[in-house]
Design a protein around this motif. Structure first.
Motif, PDB file in Angstrom:
ATOM      1  N   GLY A 112     -11.307   4.186 -22.688  1.00 23.52           N
ATOM      2  CA  GLY A 112     -10.867   2.926 -22.148  1.00 23.52           C
ATOM      3  C   GLY A 112      -9.371   2.710 -22.304  1.00 23.52           C
ATOM      4  N   MET A 113      -8.981   1.510 -22.699  1.00 25.15           N
ATOM      5  CA  MET A 113      -7.567   1.204 -22.856  1.00 25.15           C
ATOM      6  C   MET A 113      -6.888   2.087 -23.891  1.00 25.15           C
ATOM      7  SD  MET A 113      -5.769  -2.436 -23.855  1.00 25.15           S
ATOM      8  CE  MET A 113      -6.112  -2.266 -25.620  1.00 25.15           C
ATOM      9  N   PHE A 114      -7.673   2.623 -24.818  1.00 21.85           N
ATOM     10  CA  PHE A 114      -7.121   3.432 -25.896  1.00 21.85           C
ATOM     11  C   PHE A 114      -7.033   4.916 -25.525  1.00 21.85           C
ATOM     12  CE2 PHE A 114      -8.864  -0.399 -27.732  1.00 21.85           C
ATOM     13  CZ  PHE A 114      -7.798  -0.847 -28.495  1.00 21.85           C
ATOM     14  N   ASP A 115      -7.414   5.243 -24.291  1.00 17.08           N
ATOM     15  CA  ASP A 115      -7.200   6.600 -23.790  1.00 17.08           C
ATOM     16  C   ASP A 115      -5.815   6.636 -23.150  1.00 17.08           C
ATOM     17  OD1 ASP A 115      -7.146   9.085 -22.672  1.00 17.08           O
ATOM     18  OD2 ASP A 115      -8.826   8.744 -21.289  1.00 17.08           O
ATOM     19  N   THR A 116      -4.820   6.960 -23.926  1.00 18.04           N
ATOM     20  CA  THR A 116      -3.446   6.944 -23.428  1.00 18.04           C
ATOM     21  C   THR A 116      -3.094   8.211 -22.654  1.00 18.04           C
ATOM     22  OG1 THR A 116      -2.753   7.668 -25.639  1.00 18.04           O
ATOM     23  CG2 THR A 116      -2.548   5.331 -25.121  1.00 18.04           C
ATOM     24  N   PHE A 325     -12.443  -3.227 -23.394  1.00 19.32           N
ATOM     25  CA  PHE A 325     -11.280  -2.427 -23.747  1.00 19.32           C
ATOM     26  C   PHE A 325     -11.621  -0.984 -24.101  1.00 19.32           C
ATOM     27  CE2 PHE A 325      -9.753  -6.778 -24.799  1.00 19.32           C
ATOM     28  CZ  PHE A 325      -8.757  -6.829 -23.839  1.00 19.32           C
ATOM     29  N   GLU A 326     -12.738  -0.750 -24.784  1.00 14.55           N
ATOM     30  CA  GLU A 326     -13.069   0.600 -25.223  1.00 14.55           C
ATOM     31  C   GLU A 326     -13.789   1.458 -24.178  1.00 14.55           C
ATOM     32  OE1 GLU A 326     -13.644  -2.126 -26.964  1.00 14.55           O
ATOM     33  OE2 GLU A 326     -12.666  -1.931 -28.918  1.00 14.55           O
ATOM     34  N   PRO A 327     -14.674   0.890 -23.347  1.00 11.97           N
ATOM     35  CA  PRO A 327     -15.383   1.737 -22.372  1.00 11.97           C
ATOM     36  C   PRO A 327     -14.496   2.151 -21.200  1.00 11.97           C
ATOM     37  CG  PRO A 327     -16.597  -0.292 -22.852  1.00 11.97           C
ATOM     38  CD  PRO A 327     -15.217  -0.476 -23.379  1.00 11.97           C
ATOM     39  N   ASP A 328     -14.961   3.147 -20.456  1.00 11.66           N
ATOM     40  CA  ASP A 328     -14.225   3.602 -19.273  1.00 11.66           C
ATOM     41  C   ASP A 328     -14.256   2.587 -18.137  1.00 11.66           C
ATOM     42  OD1 ASP A 328     -13.348   5.966 -20.368  1.00 11.66           O
ATOM     43  OD2 ASP A 328     -15.112   7.101 -19.729  1.00 11.66           O
ATOM     44  N   LYS A 329     -15.116   1.565 -18.244  1.00 10.70           N
ATOM     45  CA  LYS A 329     -15.101   0.532 -17.210  1.00 10.70           C
ATOM     46  C   LYS A 329     -13.804  -0.288 -17.253  1.00 10.70           C
ATOM     47  CE  LYS A 329     -17.811  -2.772 -19.919  1.00 10.70           C
ATOM     48  NZ  LYS A 329     -19.174  -2.816 -20.376  1.00 10.70           N
ATOM     49  N   PHE A 330     -12.985  -0.094 -18.271  1.00 11.86           N
ATOM     50  CA  PHE A 330     -11.643  -0.670 -18.254  1.00 11.86           C
ATOM     51  C   PHE A 330     -10.917  -0.242 -16.977  1.00 11.86           C
ATOM     52  CE2 PHE A 330      -7.073  -0.227 -19.290  1.00 11.86           C
ATOM     53  CZ  PHE A 330      -6.773  -1.539 -19.627  1.00 11.86           C
ATOM     54  N   TYR A 331     -11.223   0.973 -16.486  1.00  9.16           N
ATOM     55  CA  TYR A 331     -10.605   1.482 -15.255  1.00  9.16           C
ATOM     56  C   TYR A 331     -11.481   1.256 -14.025  1.00  9.16           C
ATOM     57  CZ  TYR A 331      -7.808   3.770 -18.795  1.00  9.16           C
ATOM     58  OH  TYR A 331      -7.007   4.007 -19.880  1.00  9.16           O
ATOM     59  N   SER A 341      -7.514  -2.752 -14.495  1.00  7.23           N
ATOM     60  CA  SER A 341      -6.384  -1.992 -15.044  1.00  7.23           C
ATOM     61  C   SER A 341      -5.144  -2.143 -14.163  1.00  7.23           C
ATOM     62  CB  SER A 341      -6.762  -0.515 -15.204  1.00  7.23           C
ATOM     63  OG  SER A 341      -7.217   0.033 -13.976  1.00  7.23           O
ATOM     64  N   ASP A 342      -5.342  -2.184 -12.835  1.00  4.29           N
ATOM     65  CA  ASP A 342      -4.208  -2.400 -11.938  1.00  4.29           C
ATOM     66  C   ASP A 342      -3.658  -3.817 -12.086  1.00  4.29           C
ATOM     67  OD1 ASP A 342      -4.536   0.168 -10.962  1.00  4.29           O
ATOM     68  OD2 ASP A 342      -5.721  -0.460  -9.224  1.00  4.29           O
TER      69      ASP A 342
END
Length: 363
Positions: A112-116, A325-331, A341-342
Protein backbone atom coordinates in the motif's frame (compact mmCIF):
# COMPACT_ATOMS: atom_id res chain seq x y z
CA UNK A 1 17.76 8.32 -6.44
CA UNK A 2 20.69 8.84 -4.12
CA UNK A 3 20.55 6.58 -1.12
CA UNK A 4 20.53 8.41 2.20
CA UNK A 5 22.90 6.94 4.82
CA UNK A 6 20.76 4.83 7.15
CA UNK A 7 22.93 4.07 10.17
CA UNK A 8 22.52 6.94 12.59
CA UNK A 9 24.50 7.55 15.77
CA UNK A 10 23.65 4.95 18.38
CA UNK A 11 22.89 7.56 20.97
CA UNK A 12 21.35 10.91 20.07
CA UNK A 13 22.15 13.92 22.19
CA UNK A 14 18.77 15.53 21.49
CA UNK A 15 16.34 15.75 24.39
CA UNK A 16 12.77 15.47 23.17
CA UNK A 17 10.17 16.77 25.61
CA UNK A 18 12.23 15.21 28.41
CA UNK A 19 12.89 12.05 26.39
CA UNK A 20 16.36 10.89 25.28
CA UNK A 21 16.19 9.07 21.93
CA UNK A 22 18.31 6.28 20.44
CA UNK A 23 18.07 4.68 17.01
CA UNK A 24 18.42 1.23 15.45
CA UNK A 25 18.10 0.61 11.71
CA UNK A 26 17.67 -2.01 8.98
CA UNK A 27 17.91 -1.61 5.20
CA UNK A 28 16.41 -2.86 1.95
CA UNK A 29 16.49 -1.80 -1.70
CA UNK A 30 14.02 -2.64 -4.45
CA UNK A 31 13.54 -1.27 -7.96
CA UNK A 32 13.85 2.40 -8.78
CA UNK A 33 13.05 3.74 -5.32
CA UNK A 34 14.45 2.78 -1.94
CA UNK A 35 12.11 0.46 -0.05
CA UNK A 36 10.96 1.28 3.46
CA UNK A 37 13.98 1.25 5.77
CA UNK A 38 12.85 1.87 9.32
CA UNK A 39 14.93 3.24 12.15
CA UNK A 40 13.42 2.86 15.62
CA UNK A 41 13.75 6.06 17.63
CA UNK A 42 13.36 4.99 21.24
CA UNK A 43 12.46 7.38 24.04
CA UNK A 44 12.94 5.42 27.26
CA UNK A 45 13.25 8.34 29.67
CA UNK A 46 11.34 11.37 30.87
CA UNK A 47 7.79 12.13 29.86
CA UNK A 48 7.53 9.61 27.01
CA UNK A 49 5.86 6.29 27.84
CA UNK A 50 2.86 4.12 27.03
CA UNK A 51 -0.32 3.52 29.00
CA UNK A 52 1.33 0.85 31.17
CA UNK A 53 4.50 2.90 31.77
CA UNK A 54 6.55 0.98 29.20
CA UNK A 55 8.91 2.88 26.84
CA UNK A 56 7.54 4.87 23.95
CA UNK A 57 9.20 4.92 20.52
CA UNK A 58 8.50 5.98 16.98
CA UNK A 59 10.03 4.97 13.65
CA UNK A 60 11.84 6.93 10.95
CA UNK A 61 12.37 6.36 7.24
CA UNK A 62 15.05 8.82 6.13
CA UNK A 63 14.80 9.85 2.47
CA UNK A 64 14.15 13.33 1.03
CA UNK A 65 14.86 15.71 3.95
CA UNK A 66 12.68 18.45 2.44
CA UNK A 67 9.48 16.36 2.30
CA UNK A 68 8.21 14.38 5.27
CA UNK A 69 5.14 12.26 5.98
CA UNK A 70 4.25 12.48 9.68
CA UNK A 71 2.09 9.37 10.11
CA UNK A 72 -0.19 9.16 13.15
CA UNK A 73 -1.06 5.48 13.36
CA UNK A 74 -4.20 4.23 15.05
CA UNK A 75 -4.06 1.99 18.07
CA UNK A 76 -7.59 2.27 19.37
CA UNK A 77 -9.08 4.28 22.22
CA UNK A 78 -10.36 3.51 25.71
CA UNK A 79 -12.14 5.25 28.59
CA UNK A 80 -13.19 2.67 31.19
CA UNK A 81 -11.89 -0.23 33.25
CA UNK A 82 -13.32 -2.63 30.69
CA UNK A 83 -11.95 -0.95 27.57
CA UNK A 84 -8.59 0.08 29.08
CA UNK A 85 -7.73 -3.27 30.70
CA UNK A 86 -4.23 -4.66 30.20
CA UNK A 87 -5.57 -7.97 28.93
CA UNK A 88 -4.51 -9.47 25.62
CA UNK A 89 -6.97 -11.20 23.36
CA UNK A 90 -4.76 -11.75 20.32
CA UNK A 91 -1.24 -10.46 20.96
CA UNK A 92 0.77 -9.05 23.80
CA UNK A 93 0.29 -5.35 24.48
CA UNK A 94 -3.20 -4.82 23.08
CA UNK A 95 -6.81 -5.84 23.61
CA UNK A 96 -9.81 -5.47 21.32
CA UNK A 97 -10.10 -1.77 22.13
CA UNK A 98 -6.58 -0.36 22.13
CA UNK A 99 -2.83 -0.97 22.33
CA UNK A 100 -1.40 -0.18 25.77
CA UNK A 101 2.24 -0.65 24.75
CA UNK A 102 4.27 -1.04 21.57
CA UNK A 103 5.23 -4.71 21.83
CA UNK A 104 2.96 -5.63 18.92
CA UNK A 105 3.85 -2.60 16.75
CA UNK A 106 6.43 -2.96 14.00
CA UNK A 107 6.03 -0.96 10.78
CA UNK A 108 8.13 -3.41 8.79
CA UNK A 109 8.22 -3.02 5.00
CA UNK A 110 4.56 -2.85 4.03
CA UNK A 111 2.44 -2.75 0.94
CA UNK A 112 0.00 0.00 0.00
CA UNK A 113 1.19 3.49 0.86
CA UNK A 114 4.25 1.98 2.53
CA UNK A 115 5.39 0.33 -0.71
CA UNK A 116 7.76 3.09 -1.76
CA UNK A 117 8.87 1.06 -4.79
CA UNK A 118 5.40 1.38 -6.36
CA UNK A 119 5.36 3.69 -9.38
CA UNK A 120 2.04 5.19 -8.29
CA UNK A 121 3.10 6.07 -4.75
CA UNK A 122 2.87 9.86 -4.29
CA UNK A 123 5.14 9.56 -1.21
CA UNK A 124 7.80 7.27 -2.69
CA UNK A 125 10.68 9.66 -2.01
CA UNK A 126 9.37 11.23 1.18
CA UNK A 127 10.92 10.74 4.57
CA UNK A 128 8.52 9.22 7.11
CA UNK A 129 8.01 9.49 10.84
CA UNK A 130 5.68 6.69 12.00
CA UNK A 131 4.05 7.45 15.36
CA UNK A 132 1.82 4.82 16.95
CA UNK A 133 -0.59 5.41 19.80
CA UNK A 134 -0.07 3.25 22.88
CA UNK A 135 -2.06 5.36 25.34
CA UNK A 136 -5.71 4.89 24.34
CA UNK A 137 -6.33 8.60 23.81
CA UNK A 138 -5.95 9.25 20.07
CA UNK A 139 -2.54 10.93 20.62
CA UNK A 140 -4.22 13.66 22.69
CA UNK A 141 -4.16 12.70 26.35
CA UNK A 142 -2.48 14.15 29.42
CA UNK A 143 -4.07 12.38 32.34
CA UNK A 144 -3.46 9.48 34.73
CA UNK A 145 -6.63 7.53 35.45
CA UNK A 146 -7.10 4.90 38.15
CA UNK A 147 -9.93 2.87 36.70
CA UNK A 148 -9.80 0.21 39.43
CA UNK A 149 -7.48 -0.80 42.29
CA UNK A 150 -5.70 -3.05 39.78
CA UNK A 151 -5.68 -0.73 36.75
CA UNK A 152 -3.99 2.65 36.42
CA UNK A 153 -3.65 3.99 32.87
CA UNK A 154 -1.41 6.82 31.77
CA UNK A 155 -3.15 8.66 28.93
CA UNK A 156 0.09 10.25 27.77
CA UNK A 157 -0.43 10.61 24.03
CA UNK A 158 0.23 14.32 23.70
CA UNK A 159 3.71 14.15 25.28
CA UNK A 160 4.62 11.20 23.06
CA UNK A 161 3.36 12.88 19.91
CA UNK A 162 4.98 16.24 20.60
CA UNK A 163 8.29 14.47 21.22
CA UNK A 164 8.07 13.18 17.64
CA UNK A 165 7.25 16.72 16.46
CA UNK A 166 10.33 18.03 18.25
CA UNK A 167 12.40 15.33 16.54
CA UNK A 168 10.95 16.38 13.18
CA UNK A 169 11.87 20.02 13.76
CA UNK A 170 15.40 19.20 14.94
CA UNK A 171 16.28 16.63 12.26
CA UNK A 172 14.55 18.20 9.24
CA UNK A 173 15.40 21.90 9.57
CA UNK A 174 15.14 22.47 5.80
CA UNK A 175 11.81 20.70 5.34
CA UNK A 176 9.56 22.38 2.77
CA UNK A 177 6.48 20.20 3.14
CA UNK A 178 5.09 18.05 5.94
CA UNK A 179 2.14 15.79 5.20
CA UNK A 180 0.35 14.81 8.41
CA UNK A 181 -1.53 11.57 7.75
CA UNK A 182 -3.80 10.20 10.45
CA UNK A 183 -5.21 6.69 10.40
CA UNK A 184 -8.43 5.86 12.31
CA UNK A 185 -7.88 7.10 15.89
CA UNK A 186 -4.77 8.87 14.64
CA UNK A 187 -6.92 10.90 12.27
CA UNK A 188 -8.83 12.37 15.21
CA UNK A 189 -5.73 14.32 16.24
CA UNK A 190 -4.42 14.97 12.73
CA UNK A 191 -5.67 18.57 12.29
CA UNK A 192 -4.42 19.60 15.73
CA UNK A 193 -1.02 18.07 14.98
CA UNK A 194 -1.05 19.95 11.69
CA UNK A 195 -1.34 23.19 13.65
CA UNK A 196 1.35 22.16 16.13
CA UNK A 197 3.76 21.26 13.32
CA UNK A 198 3.02 24.50 11.46
CA UNK A 199 3.92 26.39 14.64
CA UNK A 200 7.24 24.51 14.92
CA UNK A 201 8.08 24.77 11.21
CA UNK A 202 6.55 28.05 9.99
CA UNK A 203 8.39 27.97 6.65
CA UNK A 204 7.02 24.54 5.67
CA UNK A 205 3.77 23.86 3.86
CA UNK A 206 1.65 21.56 6.05
CA UNK A 207 -0.94 19.24 4.51
CA UNK A 208 -3.29 17.27 6.78
CA UNK A 209 -5.02 14.10 5.59
CA UNK A 210 -7.20 12.39 8.20
CA UNK A 211 -8.70 9.02 7.32
CA UNK A 212 -11.59 7.19 8.93
CA UNK A 213 -12.87 9.43 11.72
CA UNK A 214 -15.28 11.59 9.76
CA UNK A 215 -18.30 10.22 11.65
CA UNK A 216 -17.01 11.03 15.12
CA UNK A 217 -19.81 13.20 16.48
CA UNK A 218 -20.13 16.48 18.31
CA UNK A 219 -21.58 15.07 21.52
CA UNK A 220 -21.44 17.26 24.63
CA UNK A 221 -21.16 14.29 27.01
CA UNK A 222 -18.33 12.70 25.03
CA UNK A 223 -16.55 16.04 24.76
CA UNK A 224 -16.79 16.69 28.50
CA UNK A 225 -16.39 13.21 29.96
CA UNK A 226 -13.83 11.69 27.58
CA UNK A 227 -11.91 14.46 25.81
CA UNK A 228 -12.05 16.71 28.84
CA UNK A 229 -11.99 14.61 32.00
CA UNK A 230 -10.79 11.08 31.17
CA UNK A 231 -8.08 11.97 28.68
CA UNK A 232 -7.36 15.47 29.97
CA UNK A 233 -6.89 16.66 26.40
CA UNK A 234 -8.82 19.92 26.59
CA UNK A 235 -6.67 21.35 29.41
CA UNK A 236 -3.44 20.21 27.74
CA UNK A 237 -4.01 21.97 24.41
CA UNK A 238 -2.44 25.27 23.35
CA UNK A 239 -4.80 28.23 23.52
CA UNK A 240 -5.59 28.35 19.81
CA UNK A 241 -6.91 24.78 19.85
CA UNK A 242 -9.68 25.54 22.37
CA UNK A 243 -10.16 29.26 21.77
CA UNK A 244 -13.79 30.31 22.14
CA UNK A 245 -14.94 26.82 23.14
CA UNK A 246 -15.98 25.42 26.50
CA UNK A 247 -15.11 21.78 26.97
CA UNK A 248 -18.62 20.57 26.11
CA UNK A 249 -18.35 22.26 22.70
CA UNK A 250 -14.77 21.06 21.99
CA UNK A 251 -15.60 18.19 19.63
CA UNK A 252 -13.64 16.13 17.12
CA UNK A 253 -15.18 17.98 14.13
CA UNK A 254 -14.21 21.32 15.71
CA UNK A 255 -10.54 20.27 15.69
CA UNK A 256 -10.58 20.98 11.94
CA UNK A 257 -12.16 24.37 12.50
CA UNK A 258 -9.72 25.39 15.22
CA UNK A 259 -6.70 24.29 13.16
CA UNK A 260 -7.94 26.05 10.03
CA UNK A 261 -8.65 29.28 11.87
CA UNK A 262 -5.28 29.16 13.60
CA UNK A 263 -3.36 28.70 10.36
CA UNK A 264 -5.32 29.42 7.18
CA UNK A 265 -2.37 28.13 5.13
CA UNK A 266 -3.00 24.56 6.28
CA UNK A 267 -4.29 22.25 3.55
CA UNK A 268 -6.96 20.11 5.23
CA UNK A 269 -8.41 16.89 3.80
CA UNK A 270 -10.15 13.72 4.96
CA UNK A 271 -11.05 10.21 3.72
CA UNK A 272 -13.83 7.88 4.83
CA UNK A 273 -15.60 4.75 3.73
CA UNK A 274 -19.32 5.47 3.86
CA UNK A 275 -20.16 2.67 6.29
CA UNK A 276 -16.85 1.71 7.90
CA UNK A 277 -17.81 -0.89 10.57
CA UNK A 278 -14.78 -0.12 12.72
CA UNK A 279 -15.58 3.57 12.72
CA UNK A 280 -19.04 2.50 13.81
CA UNK A 281 -17.63 0.57 16.78
CA UNK A 282 -15.72 3.62 17.98
CA UNK A 283 -18.71 5.99 17.83
CA UNK A 284 -21.58 3.59 18.54
CA UNK A 285 -22.04 4.81 22.12
CA UNK A 286 -22.56 8.32 20.82
CA UNK A 287 -24.76 7.57 17.76
CA UNK A 288 -27.42 5.43 19.46
CA UNK A 289 -26.16 2.26 17.80
CA UNK A 290 -27.28 3.04 14.26
CA UNK A 291 -24.60 2.08 11.68
CA UNK A 292 -26.77 3.32 8.81
CA UNK A 293 -26.31 6.84 10.14
CA UNK A 294 -22.54 6.92 9.62
CA UNK A 295 -22.55 8.49 6.17
CA UNK A 296 -25.09 11.11 7.27
CA UNK A 297 -22.89 11.95 10.28
CA UNK A 298 -19.78 12.23 8.11
CA UNK A 299 -21.50 14.48 5.59
CA UNK A 300 -23.05 16.63 8.34
CA UNK A 301 -19.68 17.06 10.05
CA UNK A 302 -18.06 18.23 6.83
CA UNK A 303 -20.91 20.63 6.19
CA UNK A 304 -20.54 22.14 9.67
CA UNK A 305 -16.77 22.50 9.24
CA UNK A 306 -17.14 24.28 5.92
CA UNK A 307 -19.99 26.44 7.26
CA UNK A 308 -17.43 27.77 9.74
CA UNK A 309 -15.35 29.05 6.81
CA UNK A 310 -12.86 26.18 6.64
CA UNK A 311 -12.08 24.44 3.35
CA UNK A 312 -12.02 20.68 3.94
CA UNK A 313 -11.13 18.60 0.87
CA UNK A 314 -12.71 15.17 1.00
CA UNK A 315 -12.82 11.74 -0.58
CA UNK A 316 -15.74 9.50 0.44
CA UNK A 317 -15.69 5.91 -0.81
CA UNK A 318 -18.62 3.48 -0.91
CA UNK A 319 -19.15 0.42 1.23
CA UNK A 320 -18.27 -0.90 4.66
CA UNK A 321 -14.53 -1.32 4.19
CA UNK A 322 -11.89 -0.17 6.67
CA UNK A 323 -8.17 -0.38 5.93
CA UNK A 324 -6.80 1.89 3.22
CA UNK A 325 -3.11 2.69 3.81
CA UNK A 326 -1.56 -0.79 4.08
CA UNK A 327 -3.46 -2.81 1.41
CA UNK A 328 -2.85 -2.55 -2.33
CA UNK A 329 -6.31 -1.01 -2.69
CA UNK A 330 -4.54 2.23 -1.77
CA UNK A 331 -3.77 2.21 -5.53
CA UNK A 332 -6.79 0.37 -6.94
CA UNK A 333 -9.55 2.25 -5.11
CA UNK A 334 -11.35 4.60 -7.50
CA UNK A 335 -14.57 6.57 -7.01
CA UNK A 336 -16.25 8.28 -9.95
CA UNK A 337 -13.17 7.43 -12.02
CA UNK A 338 -10.73 9.11 -9.61
CA UNK A 339 -8.10 6.93 -7.95
CA UNK A 340 -7.35 7.78 -4.33
CA UNK A 341 -3.57 7.64 -4.86
CA UNK A 342 -3.85 10.08 -7.78
CA UNK A 343 -6.11 12.36 -5.74
CA UNK A 344 -3.55 12.41 -2.94
CA UNK A 345 -0.79 13.12 -5.44
CA UNK A 346 -2.67 16.22 -6.55
CA UNK A 347 -3.37 17.22 -2.97
CA UNK A 348 0.34 17.48 -2.17
CA UNK A 349 1.72 18.71 -5.49
CA UNK A 350 -0.90 20.81 -7.32
CA UNK A 351 -3.89 22.93 -6.50
CA UNK A 352 -6.05 20.76 -4.22
CA UNK A 353 -8.37 18.48 -6.20
CA UNK A 354 -12.16 18.58 -6.27
CA UNK A 355 -14.02 16.59 -3.64
CA UNK A 356 -14.86 12.99 -4.48
CA UNK A 357 -18.05 11.45 -3.05
CA UNK A 358 -19.69 8.15 -3.89
CA UNK A 359 -23.09 8.37 -5.54
CA UNK A 360 -24.07 4.75 -4.82
CA UNK A 361 -22.57 4.42 -1.35
CA UNK A 362 -24.12 1.12 -0.31
CA UNK A 363 -24.28 0.34 3.45
Amino acid sequence: MTRTPLILLAVLALVLAGCRSTNTASTALTGTHTAMEWTRVAAPQGDCHCADGSPFAFWERRADPTRVVFFLNGGGVCWSAATCAFTSTDSEGENDDYAWNLSSVDPGNRSGMFDTTHSGNPFADYSFLYVSSCTGDAHLGKSVQKYSPQLTVDHNGLANGTAAIDYLAAHYPDVKQVVVIGKTAGSVAAPLYGGLIADKLPKAQVVVFGAQSGAWPDNAKFNTDILGTTWGAYAAMPGWAIQGLTVDRWAVPTFWIQAGRHDPELVLARFDFAYDPHAYVEVTNWTHGDPTGLLALTDANEKAIEAAGITLHSYTAPGADHQIFEPDKFYSLAVNGVHLSDWLGKLVTDDPPADVHCTQCGP
